[in-house]
Scaffold this motif. Structure first.
Motif, PDB file in Angstrom:
ATOM      1  N   SER A 199      -0.839   1.734  11.991  1.00 31.84           N
ATOM      2  CA  SER A 199      -1.942   2.610  11.600  1.00 31.84           C
ATOM      3  C   SER A 199      -1.395   3.725  10.713  1.00 31.84           C
ATOM      4  N   ASP A 207      -6.322   5.919   7.707  1.00 35.10           N
ATOM      5  CA  ASP A 207      -6.596   5.486   6.337  1.00 35.10           C
ATOM      6  C   ASP A 207      -6.517   3.969   6.216  1.00 35.10           C
ATOM      7  N   THR A 208      -5.440   3.374   6.753  1.00 35.19           N
ATOM      8  CA  THR A 208      -5.187   1.946   6.597  1.00 35.19           C
ATOM      9  C   THR A 208      -4.624   1.388   7.895  1.00 35.19           C
ATOM     10  N   TRP A 268     -10.154  -4.336  11.882  1.00 34.10           N
ATOM     11  CA  TRP A 268      -9.662  -5.519  11.166  1.00 34.10           C
ATOM     12  C   TRP A 268     -10.093  -6.803  11.870  1.00 34.10           C
ATOM     13  N   VAL A 301      -5.684  -6.517   6.396  1.00 31.21           N
ATOM     14  CA  VAL A 301      -5.576  -5.074   6.163  1.00 31.21           C
ATOM     15  C   VAL A 301      -6.975  -4.471   6.159  1.00 31.21           C
ATOM     16  N   ALA A 303      -8.997  -0.916   5.351  1.00 29.78           N
ATOM     17  CA  ALA A 303      -8.901   0.390   4.703  1.00 29.78           C
ATOM     18  C   ALA A 303     -10.219   1.119   4.886  1.00 29.78           C
ATOM     19  N   ASN A 304     -10.153   2.337   5.379  1.00 31.25           N
ATOM     20  CA  ASN A 304     -11.365   3.131   5.547  1.00 31.25           C
ATOM     21  C   ASN A 304     -11.899   3.590   4.199  1.00 31.25           C
ATOM     22  N   HIS A 344     -15.712   0.689   5.848  1.00 30.68           N
ATOM     23  CA  HIS A 344     -14.347   0.181   5.722  1.00 30.68           C
ATOM     24  C   HIS A 344     -14.400  -1.184   5.054  1.00 30.68           C
ATOM     25  N   ASN A 346     -12.141  -5.006   4.726  1.00 25.37           N
ATOM     26  CA  ASN A 346     -11.095  -5.867   5.273  1.00 25.37           C
ATOM     27  C   ASN A 346     -10.688  -6.896   4.221  1.00 25.37           C
ATOM     28  N   ARG A 356      -2.666  -5.715   0.767  1.00 19.75           N
ATOM     29  CA  ARG A 356      -2.740  -4.245   0.787  1.00 19.75           C
ATOM     30  C   ARG A 356      -3.343  -3.702  -0.502  1.00 19.75           C
ATOM     31  N   ALA A 359      -7.146  -4.211  -0.575  1.00 14.14           N
ATOM     32  CA  ALA A 359      -7.852  -3.283   0.318  1.00 14.14           C
ATOM     33  C   ALA A 359      -7.868  -1.875  -0.249  1.00 14.14           C
ATOM     34  N   ALA A 360      -6.725  -1.419  -0.748  1.00 19.25           N
ATOM     35  CA  ALA A 360      -6.641  -0.066  -1.298  1.00 19.25           C
ATOM     36  C   ALA A 360      -7.537   0.089  -2.524  1.00 19.25           C
TER      37      ALA A 360
END
Length: 372
Positions: A199, A207-208, A268, A301, A303-304, A344, A346, A356, A359-360
């Motif tokens: 986390s 955040d992720t 997730w 992953v 990500a909020n 969020h 996924n 990653r 998601a980012a």
């Protein structure tokens, strides 16, 4: 379900395939879950008469937060209403002082800590553990970094005591990263454990989440899962339990926080696990057999999506969905405000760097910090 936030919204969604009739106690009609649940009672969860009236006719009561007064939950149980998790378990997520005392009693690894009376006592605690900085937490009411202070002298320690509740002092752990072990336990003791996740926090807010935690040894992963299952058993948890952990440089894990409800570190599982945390929480509180917690993909992953200055979600959807057809978007129906959790995303796949990045990018574009 008591509480009208996004956790209730997503738990309701998980109950739809099972035909579960869902009744919601929400603070306001515009709350996330209140927008989608058919039977909504608007009222204050701190008022016992409201709780009793709401609970009438329910087979079981569960929660999307830990803020219902413990004595009110005992009153519901005395009325014959099944409350899951029950007050004897939930108090450990409501009161950090009670939590630490119980974790000490069962031998769970924790940061050094004690309840402190005033700033002078904070200085004494700092001397006991080798000096400042020290982490101070109000024992009740904190979440997402609220109710938590890192202080570097007794002069900085006055603020936490103004809340009028006991203050817990903890050593500031020099951790390598934060982990979370999510488990679900039913009334008759069946339990399942999800893969341990990493986390990533930014300004005290998740955040992720990376599932499973990269480069975590099988030994430490197993220790974390066994610890979470033991805590769930010792505390009598029914439903979902998130055990937030510190991983230290010397290969230890320490318990940071507990949450007895679906949790951000388990989002997730909606798209990355065979059975989501929300579905298993429902199964547990209804005493149904629990579902398989294993992951569907090598990596998932989460990500909020935090609110920014970009309220036009439709245009953002066009971009994100066209760029990544595998992307899963979960929005909560909240007004977009800077810094507020509004959803969020996924992503999943075999290449962690790619997963990653996807998601980012999606979370950043939905927030408005990425525009191409």
């Amino acid at each position: 379900m008591v509480g009208g936030g996004q956790l209730a919204r997503m738990t309701h969604e998980a109950g739809i395939p099972l035909g579960i009739k869902f009744k919601l106690l929400s603070n306001a009609p515009q709350e996330s879950a209140a927008q989608v649940v058919s039977e909504v009672v608007i009222g204050d969860h701190r008022d016992l008469d409201t709780l009793r009236a709401f609970a009438r006719g329910c087979d079981v009561i569960t929660f999307d937060h830990e803020h219902v007064p413990t004595e009110h939950l005992r009153a519901l149980e005395a009325d014959g209403i099944p409350v899951r998790p029950g007050p004897d378990a939930l108090v450990h997520a409501q009161d950090k002082g009670v939590m630490r005392a119980k974790l000490d009693a069962i031998g769970a690894p924790c940061p050094r800590h004690r309840i402190v009376a005033d700033p002078t006592d904070v200085e004494r605690f700092a001397d006991e553990i080798g000096g400042f900085p020290v982490v101070l937490k109000t024992v009740r009411g904190g979440y997402d970094g609220k109710g938590v202070w890192v202080v570097r002298s007794s002069k900085e320690a006055a603020e936490p005591f103004r809340a009028g509740v006991p203050v817990l002092a903890e050593e500031k752990v020099p951790f390598v990263r934060e982990l979370a072990a999510n488990v679900v336990r039913s009334p008759h003791g069946q339990a399942v454990a999800y893969p341990v996740v990493e986390s990533v926090q930014v300004d005290g807010v998740c955040d992720t989440v990376i599932a499973p935690a990269p480069d975590l040894s099988e030994e430490l992963s197993g220790q974390a899962q066994e610890l979470a299952l033991r805590i769930a058993h010792e505390l009598g948890v029914v439903g979902h339990l998130a055990v937030e952990l510190f991983e230290t440089a010397d290969g230890r894990i320490l318990v940071n926080e507990l949450a007895m409800r679906p949790h951000n570190s388990g989002h997730w599982t909606q798209d990355g696990a065979i059975t989501s945390q929300f579905a298993n929480h429902l199964r547990a509180v209804l005493d149904l057999p629990l579902g398989d917690p294993r992951p569907r993909a090598r990596w998932t992953v989460m990500a909020n999506v935090l609110g920014g200055d970009y309220p036009d979600m439709y245009s953002a959807y066009l971009h994100c969905m066209a760029r990544d057809p595998q992307l899963k978007i979960h929005m909560y129906g909240k007004d977009v405000k800077p810094g507020r959790k509004v959803g969020h995303v996924n992503t999943y796949g075999d290449d962690l760097a790619d997963v990653r990045e996807r998601a980012a990018h999606a979370a950043g574009y939905l927030r408005g910090t990425i525009t191409e």
